[in-house]
Write an enzyme that holds these catalytic residues in place. Structure first.
Site, PDB file in Angstrom:
ATOM      1  N   HIS A  20      40.540   3.868 -28.342  1.00 27.56           N
ATOM      2  CA  HIS A  20      40.363   2.907 -27.251  1.00 27.56           C
ATOM      3  C   HIS A  20      40.261   3.662 -25.946  1.00 27.56           C
ATOM      4  O   HIS A  20      41.254   3.891 -25.257  1.00 27.56           O
ATOM      5  CB  HIS A  20      41.559   1.929 -27.248  1.00 27.56           C
ATOM      6  CG  HIS A  20      41.412   0.803 -26.275  1.00 27.56           C
ATOM      7  ND1 HIS A  20      42.066  -0.398 -26.431  1.00 27.56           N
ATOM      8  CD2 HIS A  20      40.697   0.686 -25.127  1.00 27.56           C
ATOM      9  CE1 HIS A  20      41.757  -1.206 -25.423  1.00 27.56           C
ATOM     10  NE2 HIS A  20      40.927  -0.557 -24.617  1.00 27.56           N
ATOM     11  N   HIS A 227      38.814  -6.708 -27.691  1.00 26.94           N
ATOM     12  CA  HIS A 227      39.947  -6.697 -26.768  1.00 26.94           C
ATOM     13  C   HIS A 227      40.598  -8.082 -26.846  1.00 26.94           C
ATOM     14  O   HIS A 227      39.905  -9.102 -26.688  1.00 26.94           O
ATOM     15  CB  HIS A 227      39.480  -6.468 -25.336  1.00 26.94           C
ATOM     16  CG  HIS A 227      39.231  -5.034 -24.982  1.00 26.94           C
ATOM     17  ND1 HIS A 227      38.380  -4.227 -25.686  1.00 26.94           N
ATOM     18  CD2 HIS A 227      39.758  -4.260 -23.982  1.00 26.94           C
ATOM     19  CE1 HIS A 227      38.377  -3.012 -25.131  1.00 26.94           C
ATOM     20  NE2 HIS A 227      39.198  -3.010 -24.113  1.00 26.94           N
ATOM     21  N   GLU A 230      45.798  -8.750 -24.150  1.00 25.17           N
ATOM     22  CA  GLU A 230      46.130  -7.796 -23.081  1.00 25.17           C
ATOM     23  C   GLU A 230      46.800  -8.605 -21.953  1.00 25.17           C
ATOM     24  O   GLU A 230      47.993  -8.463 -21.726  1.00 25.17           O
ATOM     25  CB  GLU A 230      44.851  -7.106 -22.587  1.00 25.17           C
ATOM     26  CG  GLU A 230      45.063  -6.104 -21.475  1.00 25.17           C
ATOM     27  CD  GLU A 230      43.744  -5.504 -20.950  1.00 25.17           C
ATOM     28  OE1 GLU A 230      42.658  -6.037 -21.271  1.00 25.17           O
ATOM     29  OE2 GLU A 230      43.820  -4.503 -20.210  1.00 25.17           O
ATOM     30  N   ASP A 307      42.540   4.141 -22.638  1.00 23.33           N
ATOM     31  CA  ASP A 307      41.763   3.023 -22.077  1.00 23.33           C
ATOM     32  C   ASP A 307      40.765   3.493 -20.998  1.00 23.33           C
ATOM     33  O   ASP A 307      39.582   3.625 -21.292  1.00 23.33           O
ATOM     34  CB  ASP A 307      42.708   1.947 -21.524  1.00 23.33           C
ATOM     35  CG  ASP A 307      42.082   0.567 -21.454  1.00 23.33           C
ATOM     36  OD1 ASP A 307      40.932   0.406 -21.888  1.00 23.33           O
ATOM     37  OD2 ASP A 307      42.755  -0.367 -20.966  1.00 23.33           O
ATOM     38  N   ASP A 308      41.235   3.720 -19.788  1.00 26.78           N
ATOM     39  CA  ASP A 308      40.362   4.152 -18.681  1.00 26.78           C
ATOM     40  C   ASP A 308      41.074   5.284 -17.935  1.00 26.78           C
ATOM     41  O   ASP A 308      41.579   5.081 -16.812  1.00 26.78           O
ATOM     42  CB  ASP A 308      40.106   2.971 -17.737  1.00 26.78           C
ATOM     43  CG  ASP A 308      39.462   1.808 -18.464  1.00 26.78           C
ATOM     44  OD1 ASP A 308      38.264   1.902 -18.777  1.00 26.78           O
ATOM     45  OD2 ASP A 308      40.180   0.829 -18.754  1.00 26.78           O
TER      46      ASP A 308
HETATM   47  N1  ADE Z   1      37.060  -2.581 -19.738  1.00 25.27           N
HETATM   48  C1  ADE Z   1      37.543  -1.385 -19.386  1.00 25.27           C
HETATM   49  N2  ADE Z   1      38.881  -1.391 -19.458  1.00 25.27           N
HETATM   50  C2  ADE Z   1      39.252  -2.638 -19.877  1.00 25.27           C
HETATM   51  C3  ADE Z   1      40.491  -3.255 -20.150  1.00 25.27           C
HETATM   52  N3  ADE Z   1      41.662  -2.629 -19.996  1.00 25.27           N
HETATM   53  N4  ADE Z   1      40.478  -4.529 -20.557  1.00 25.27           N
HETATM   54  C4  ADE Z   1      39.328  -5.198 -20.689  1.00 25.27           C
HETATM   55  N5  ADE Z   1      38.139  -4.657 -20.449  1.00 25.27           N
HETATM   56  C5  ADE Z   1      38.092  -3.374 -20.041  1.00 25.27           C
HETATM   57 ZN    ZN Z   2      39.913  -1.338 -22.995  1.00 28.80          ZN
END
Ligand code: ADE
Ligand code: ZN
Length: 372
Positions: A20, A227, A230, A307-308
């Protein structure tokens, strides 16, 4: 933040799978400003959005996301600087390099073509760039890679449908039935995209907005993830599974529904948990609040992911370290996490065996050092 040094070494070299990570979420402020200049892309004017005054102000703003949607507003601006196949390739390659340094042996990475295509970048430019980045990483570091194409929930179903058709027509979508004897040579062609997912804003759009696309993809034997859970409650996870997702990205709200949690454990469904992301986006107030202990005790399979990472300040090893800081897991519990990551990966049995053997050897070596 790091646990004592032997633990840090153990976690660094523990063979990891990351499932992820959004490639567009690996765009650092430095790279955003660099590519904006190179590609002649106008970032928001600092008078309108002061965060874009400099690399330093943008980096500082990233430390104060208030929600998923607040983060996404920056994420979708950041990715506008990507224009050429070589930009996509460099971005992917830079992620894999960092992942390799963090002990990742297998990485399944998301990408978001829709937003790029809406601003005029060709589908082929995006995919060929990312595929080239994957191939370079595989060759250079022996890392195995998989691309997962995401549909975006804040855009229309029609836009997602058009992207799905383009990928199908290009023969890019890998199907798990590809080696069936009943298939023609054309049908057996191995796709470069190993799965489909969906992401972006969670609470608001219909939970099942991609039902028809997922049904079509399921029927073709295409891997599916989504996803869910969350910011949204556990019903988002239930719906994602109902429409055909085989994995759940995030899924931290699963614990609210004991029956669903038992089902997820029983069926060996992998959650791709992102603890630092959850803190940064205010889904939880600390990593200790992520239900890692609950999932372990319930036998729910999960992997730990970044994630990012360029937005949240933590690549995958840092996420592992923060989990260890918060939960003080045992070597055997880390073995379970690492092994479940392999089992939930979209790779062949031989690669799985290879990774499981590496984990076993590593755990045996460190068990005595760490636990006597
Ligand atoms: N796109 C990039 N990061 C995300 C996240 N944490 N939740 C949903 N979409 C995303
Ligand atoms: Zn994500």
């Amino acid at each position: 933040m790091c646990p004592p040094s032997t633990w840090h070494t153990f976690l660094t070299h523990l063979p990891k799978c990351e499932h992820h990570v959004h490639l567009e979420g690996c765009l650092t402020p430095t790279l955003i400003f660099h590519l904006a200049t190179k590609n002649n892309i106008q970032l928001p004017s600092p008078t309108k959005n002061p965060a874009y005054a400099s690399i330093a102000t943008l980096t500082a703003r990233y430390g104060h996301f208030t929600s998923l949607d607040d983060f996404l507003s920056f994420y979708f601006i950041g990715m506008t600087v990507l224009k050429h196949a070589s930009d996509f390739e460099e971005l992917a390659y830079a992620y894999f390099q960092r992942a390799h340094e963090d002990g990742v042996h297998h990485a399944e990475v998301f990408f978001d073509p829709q937003v790029h295509m809406e601003r005029g970048v060709q589908y082929e430019e995006i995919v060929s760039g990312y595929v080239a980045g994957c191939r370079r990483a595989e060759k250079e570091w022996g890392i195995s890679t998989r691309l997962i194409m995401c549909f975006l929930k804040h855009l229309s179903v029609e836009s997602a449908g058009r992207l799905y058709e383009i990928a199908l027509e290009a023969g890019h979508l890998y199907t798990t039935t590809a080696d069936s004897n009943n298939k023609s040579e054309e049908e057996k062609k191995e796709g470069v995209i190993h799965g489909l997912g969906c992401s972006s804003t969670e609470v608001g759009p219909p939970k099942d907005m991609f039902r028809d696309i997922y049904a079509s993809a399921s029927a073709r034997g295409i891997n599916l993830t989504a996803h869910a859970g969350e910011e949204g409650d556990s019903s988002y996870i239930a719906t994602a599974l109902e429409i055909g997702a085989q994995r759940i990205d995030h899924g931290i709200r699963l614990g609210e529904d004991e029956e669903l949690m038992r089902r997820v454990a029983r069926e060996g469904i992998l959650l791709t948990v992102c603890p630092v992301s959850n803190v940064q986006l205010k889904c939880v107030s600390s990593v200790a609040e992520v239900p890692i202990r609950k999932f372990l005790d319930a036998g729910v399979r999960f992997s730990i992911n970044s994630d990012d990472p360029a937005y949240f300040g933590a690549y995958v090893l840092e996420c592992y370290c923060q989990v260890q800081e918060a939960f003080g897991l045992s070597v055997e519990e880390w073995r379970v996490i690492a092994e479940n990551g392999v089992r939930g990966s979209w790779i062949g049995e031989e690669r799985k065996r290879e990774l499981l053997e590496r984990i076993d050897a590593h755990v045996k070596e460190y068990k005595v050092l760490l636990e006597g």
